[in-house]
Design a protein around this motif. Structure first.
Motif, PDB file in Angstrom:
ATOM      1  N   PRO A  54       0.990  -1.134  -0.029  1.00 36.67           N
ATOM      2  CA  PRO A  54       0.026   0.317   0.020  1.00 36.67           C
ATOM      3  C   PRO A  54       0.749   1.324  -0.182  1.00 36.67           C
ATOM      4  O   PRO A  54       2.033   1.048   0.905  1.00 36.67           O
ATOM      5  N   CYS A  55       0.141   2.544  -0.466  1.00 34.67           N
ATOM      6  CA  CYS A  55       1.580   3.760  -0.671  1.00 34.67           C
ATOM      7  C   CYS A  55       1.716   4.516   0.954  1.00 34.67           C
ATOM      8  O   CYS A  55       3.334   4.314   0.477  1.00 34.67           O
ATOM      9  N   SER A  56       0.660   4.098   1.839  1.00 29.49           N
ATOM     10  CA  SER A  56       1.185   4.251   2.971  1.00 29.49           C
ATOM     11  C   SER A  56       2.180   4.219   3.172  1.00 29.49           C
ATOM     12  O   SER A  56       3.729   4.549   3.943  1.00 29.49           O
ATOM     13  N   LEU A  57       2.846   2.661   3.561  1.00 33.56           N
ATOM     14  CA  LEU A  57       3.829   1.587   3.820  1.00 33.56           C
ATOM     15  C   LEU A  57       4.451   1.725   2.802  1.00 33.56           C
ATOM     16  O   LEU A  57       5.937   2.389   3.633  1.00 33.56           O
ATOM     17  N   SER A  84       4.734  10.793  -4.130  1.00 34.26           N
ATOM     18  CA  SER A  84       4.568  12.646  -4.658  1.00 34.26           C
ATOM     19  C   SER A  84       3.934  13.114  -3.540  1.00 34.26           C
ATOM     20  O   SER A  84       3.419  13.528  -3.107  1.00 34.26           O
ATOM     21  N   PRO A  85       4.568  14.678  -3.661  1.00 29.52           N
ATOM     22  CA  PRO A  85       5.857  15.204  -4.591  1.00 29.52           C
ATOM     23  C   PRO A  85       6.732  15.361  -3.303  1.00 29.52           C
ATOM     24  O   PRO A  85       7.882  15.755  -4.102  1.00 29.52           O
ATOM     25  N   ASN A  86       7.496  14.361  -1.955  1.00 27.46           N
ATOM     26  CA  ASN A  86       8.325  13.769  -1.684  1.00 27.46           C
ATOM     27  C   ASN A  86       9.654  12.630  -2.558  1.00 27.46           C
ATOM     28  O   ASN A  86      10.979  14.066  -2.273  1.00 27.46           O
ATOM     29  N   ASP A  87       8.834  12.034  -3.441  1.00 31.42           N
ATOM     30  CA  ASP A  87       9.900  12.129  -4.200  1.00 31.42           C
ATOM     31  C   ASP A  87      10.987  12.630  -5.502  1.00 31.42           C
ATOM     32  O   ASP A  87      12.215  13.061  -4.838  1.00 31.42           O
ATOM     33  N   LEU A  88      10.613  13.978  -6.070  1.00 30.45           N
ATOM     34  CA  LEU A  88      10.962  14.851  -6.225  1.00 30.45           C
ATOM     35  C   LEU A  88      11.616  15.833  -5.233  1.00 30.45           C
ATOM     36  O   LEU A  88      12.609  16.377  -5.453  1.00 30.45           O
ATOM     37  N   SER A 129      16.664   8.853 -12.231  1.00 30.05           N
ATOM     38  CA  SER A 129      15.288   9.680 -11.734  1.00 30.05           C
ATOM     39  C   SER A 129      15.014  10.467 -12.597  1.00 30.05           C
ATOM     40  O   SER A 129      13.174  11.027 -12.289  1.00 30.05           O
ATOM     41  N   MET A 130      15.176  10.973 -13.009  1.00 27.22           N
ATOM     42  CA  MET A 130      14.866  12.579 -13.626  1.00 27.22           C
ATOM     43  C   MET A 130      14.101  11.991 -14.942  1.00 27.22           C
ATOM     44  O   MET A 130      12.494  12.340 -14.960  1.00 27.22           O
ATOM     45  N   GLU A 131      14.896  11.288 -15.653  1.00 27.98           N
ATOM     46  CA  GLU A 131      14.255   9.950 -16.874  1.00 27.98           C
ATOM     47  C   GLU A 131      12.605   9.452 -15.997  1.00 27.98           C
ATOM     48  O   GLU A 131      11.235   9.620 -16.850  1.00 27.98           O
ATOM     49  N   TYR A 132      11.883   9.241 -15.108  1.00 33.31           N
ATOM     50  CA  TYR A 132      11.043   8.616 -14.437  1.00 33.31           C
ATOM     51  C   TYR A 132      10.325   9.572 -13.802  1.00 33.31           C
ATOM     52  O   TYR A 132       9.231   9.645 -14.374  1.00 33.31           O
ATOM     53  N   PHE A 133      10.719  10.799 -12.973  1.00 28.44           N
ATOM     54  CA  PHE A 133      10.147  12.149 -12.938  1.00 28.44           C
ATOM     55  C   PHE A 133       9.437  12.964 -14.653  1.00 28.44           C
ATOM     56  O   PHE A 133       8.435  13.092 -14.834  1.00 28.44           O
ATOM     57  N   ILE A 134      10.390  12.664 -15.517  1.00 27.93           N
ATOM     58  CA  ILE A 134       9.381  12.974 -16.959  1.00 27.93           C
ATOM     59  C   ILE A 134       8.530  12.192 -17.459  1.00 27.93           C
ATOM     60  O   ILE A 134       7.288  13.341 -17.721  1.00 27.93           O
ATOM     61  N   ALA A 164      -0.934  21.935  -9.051  1.00 28.58           N
ATOM     62  CA  ALA A 164       0.114  20.881  -8.958  1.00 28.58           C
ATOM     63  C   ALA A 164       1.094  20.436  -9.636  1.00 28.58           C
ATOM     64  O   ALA A 164       2.562  19.932 -10.223  1.00 28.58           O
ATOM     65  N   LEU A 165       0.945  19.772 -11.309  1.00 30.61           N
ATOM     66  CA  LEU A 165       1.658  19.797 -12.570  1.00 30.61           C
ATOM     67  C   LEU A 165       2.473  21.074 -12.529  1.00 30.61           C
ATOM     68  O   LEU A 165       3.910  20.222 -13.167  1.00 30.61           O
TER      69      LEU A 165
END
Length: 157
Positions: free
Chosen positions: A14-17, A53-57, A103-108, A132-133
């Motif tokens: 799950p996303c929270s975990l 998201s947005p913590n990952d970035l 990771s930039m490729e992943y974010f794009i 947000a976008l």
């Protein structure tokens, strides 16, 4: 192997975990001295990819900022190790830089997917999504700009 297992688990948890594991990995990156490039890259990847998201970035941008200090710029001499992320140092910098670039490729790609979905939603009901976008796109540009500032000549040789 640890990275592959953690990323696989992140897809099914799950996303929270998954986010909790990402937070733990981010904490470990900040508090653990590592000299092994692969270990540093793996722990950093878990921190980025398992955070929501947005913590990952935000984590990737923070790591890139510290990486900039370790690699140095034309104006600033490099430091031996980050004071914020102890896993980022002159021995692990190349591995972490490679991870952040990937990771930039992943974010794009993620941003491109979200923009395509946004175009199918009624414009009137999607102002929050549009904001947000835009914020995420600005953060990706900021992340990329950190690499433009780095003095990569002779780094890691």
């Amino acid at each position: 192997v640890l990275l592959d297992i953690a990323l696989l688990l992140g897809k099914i948890l799950p996303c929270s975990l998954a986010n909790s594991i990402g937070e733990w990995a981010n904490h470990m990156c900040r508090t653990t001295n590592l000299a092994n490039p692969k270990a540093s890259e793996s722990l950093s990847a878990i921190a980025i990819y398992l955070s929501s998201s947005p913590n990952d970035l935000a984590i990737a941008c923070s790591m890139a900022s510290e990486l900039l200090k370790v690699i140095g710029t034309e104006e600033e001499e490099p430091i031996k190790e980050s004071k914020v992320y102890l896993t980022i140092n002159n021995l692990t910098g190349n591995a972490v830089a490679t991870l952040i670039l990937h990771s930039m490729e992943y974010f794009i790609v993620d941003l491109e997917w979200a923009v395509l979905k946004w175009k199918t939603v009624s414009r009137d009901s999607s102002l929050h999504l549009e904001a947000a976008l835009c914020a995420r796109a600005e953060a990706v540009v900021s992340l990329a700009s950190q690499f433009a500032e780095m003095n990569l000549k002779g780094y890691g040789t």
